[in-house]
Design a protein around this motif. Sequence first.
Motif, PDB file in Angstrom:
ATOM      1  N   SER A  60      -0.618   1.522  11.118  1.00 27.35           N
ATOM      2  CA  SER A  60      -0.010   1.586   9.840  1.00 27.35           C
ATOM      3  C   SER A  60       0.828   0.411   9.586  1.00 27.35           C
TER       4      SER A  60
ATOM      5  N   ARG B  42       4.570   2.903   8.785  1.00 33.64           N
ATOM      6  CA  ARG B  42       4.335   4.205   8.767  1.00 33.64           C
ATOM      7  C   ARG B  42       3.235   4.714   7.636  1.00 33.64           C
ATOM      8  N   SER B  43       2.460   5.510   7.864  1.00 33.23           N
ATOM      9  CA  SER B  43       1.328   6.041   6.738  1.00 33.23           C
ATOM     10  C   SER B  43       1.749   7.715   6.505  1.00 33.23           C
TER      11      SER B  43
ATOM     12  N   ASP C  81       1.157   7.260  12.419  1.00 28.51           N
ATOM     13  CA  ASP C  81       0.446   6.065  12.522  1.00 28.51           C
ATOM     14  C   ASP C  81      -0.974   6.539  12.375  1.00 28.51           C
ATOM     15  N   ASP C  82      -1.754   5.762  11.558  1.00 27.98           N
ATOM     16  CA  ASP C  82      -3.234   6.182  11.298  1.00 27.98           C
ATOM     17  C   ASP C  82      -4.120   5.868  12.277  1.00 27.98           C
TER      18      ASP C  82
ATOM     19  N   ARG D  21      -4.278  -1.206   0.978  1.00 29.77           N
ATOM     20  CA  ARG D  21      -3.707  -0.049   1.585  1.00 29.77           C
ATOM     21  C   ARG D  21      -4.306   1.240   1.333  1.00 29.77           C
TER      22      ARG D  21
ATOM     23  N   GLY E 117       4.319   0.770   3.349  1.00 24.14           N
ATOM     24  CA  GLY E 117       3.490   1.287   4.338  1.00 24.14           C
ATOM     25  C   GLY E 117       2.001   1.496   4.046  1.00 24.14           C
TER      26      GLY E 117
ATOM     27  N   ASP F  53      -2.264   2.076   5.403  1.00 24.81           N
ATOM     28  CA  ASP F  53      -2.943   1.402   6.551  1.00 24.81           C
ATOM     29  C   ASP F  53      -4.144   0.782   5.850  1.00 24.81           C
TER      30      ASP F  53
ATOM     31  N   HIS G 122      -0.486   5.074   1.498  1.00 25.06           N
ATOM     32  CA  HIS G 122       0.924   4.274   1.204  1.00 25.06           C
ATOM     33  C   HIS G 122       1.622   5.000  -0.149  1.00 25.06           C
TER      34      HIS G 122
END
Length: 404
Positions: free
Chosen positions: A286, A310-311, A330-331, A252, A269, A271, A255
């Motif tokens: 993410s 989510r990121s 979102d990444d 990750r 979270g 990504d 996060h």
Amino acid sequence: MWERMRPPRVRGVRERAARAAAGAAPGVWQPASDLPYAGFWAQPADAAAVLGNDDVLIAGGEDGRRLPTDRSAVLTPSTGVWTSTPPLGQARRLHTVTRLVNGQVLVVGGLGAGPGAPPAGLASAELYDPGSGGWTPVGGLGEGRFSHSATALTDGRVLVAGGCTARDDHSLRTLRSAELYDPDSRRWTQVRAPMTDARFGHPAVRLADDRVLLVGGALAVGQGSYAALGHCELFHPSDATWTPTGTLATARKGHQATLLLDGGVLVTGGDMQGFRDEDWAYDPYSQWTTERYDPAAGTWSADAHMPWGRSHHRAVRLKSGAVLVLGGTDDSSLAVGFQNAVLYDPGARAWSAEFPMVEGRWAPAAVSLADGRVLVMGGLTHSGAAAPVPGEDRITATTETYTP
């Protein structure tokens, strides 16, 4: 709308929603006084600090063109009034802001320029004194760095670990070095033992026994290319050494890691931008998965999924022990800030349904206030293709509070 399509092969959406419904009940979001300047803080470390008198200091950051600022300001929560303070001695972004045991605030490193300049990390640091309301430069680090972590230890020292600096004019070098700041002498000391792994953009959590846990993060692997890390490690202040500890099931970056009341750590979270091990399908999105760290065993275990991935969000522990996760993006697109939040109940290991914030935002600053509320400040609202002005992301000066 913040929602986006997921690949049809991603399973378990209904199962995640059912588990989320069993979580804690949400509270109320309310708009608060605007910041004196708009900005965002794209890092897992706190960009603001709560002072001894419960005022809130925010310092530095970046604008929609990724240019650093030297501005800082203090909020008095009882009146809701922001007061601009003297500027930092150096404009900074991707720096750290850490409250010391003596009540002063230490700002360390960062980048002093925007995109297009060589990404050389700053080796300077400065102190904010709440009594005088001004900034004072302190001894420089042995190595310039940005996107590092800074953790206050119980003995008053501050551990600064990892980060990045320039490898050349266009690429980055990820750092394995760490330094300790002594507030009594105002001097830096290099930690002789290198970190187990080079990393940047990583959360750092001081555990109940004063060890510091570094969780995941990123590694620069080429010009503009980065890999997420699953490796974690522990710093031992007693002898200034590092040891590896349990590895995350999912690598990750972007996060959050939150210390729970029982001494464990919750990771939310981020990504991975890599391949899922169950089907080797590439996953650019993410993460909605979470993991929980047991300090006694030194291991991670899977925990309840968030309702959605989510990121670049924020996670803040409430006085009740629940964890508030808010905003993010979102990444895969980094387009809009999510206008929702969710609560984690550590006892039930369950999440609430998502509930709305006043404004969608990612990479904001967030702190827990003395009265139990959570203050959220600034952030990105629209970026990239979603930004109304090409080449300039939309940022906000708005703030809001969450009352449990």
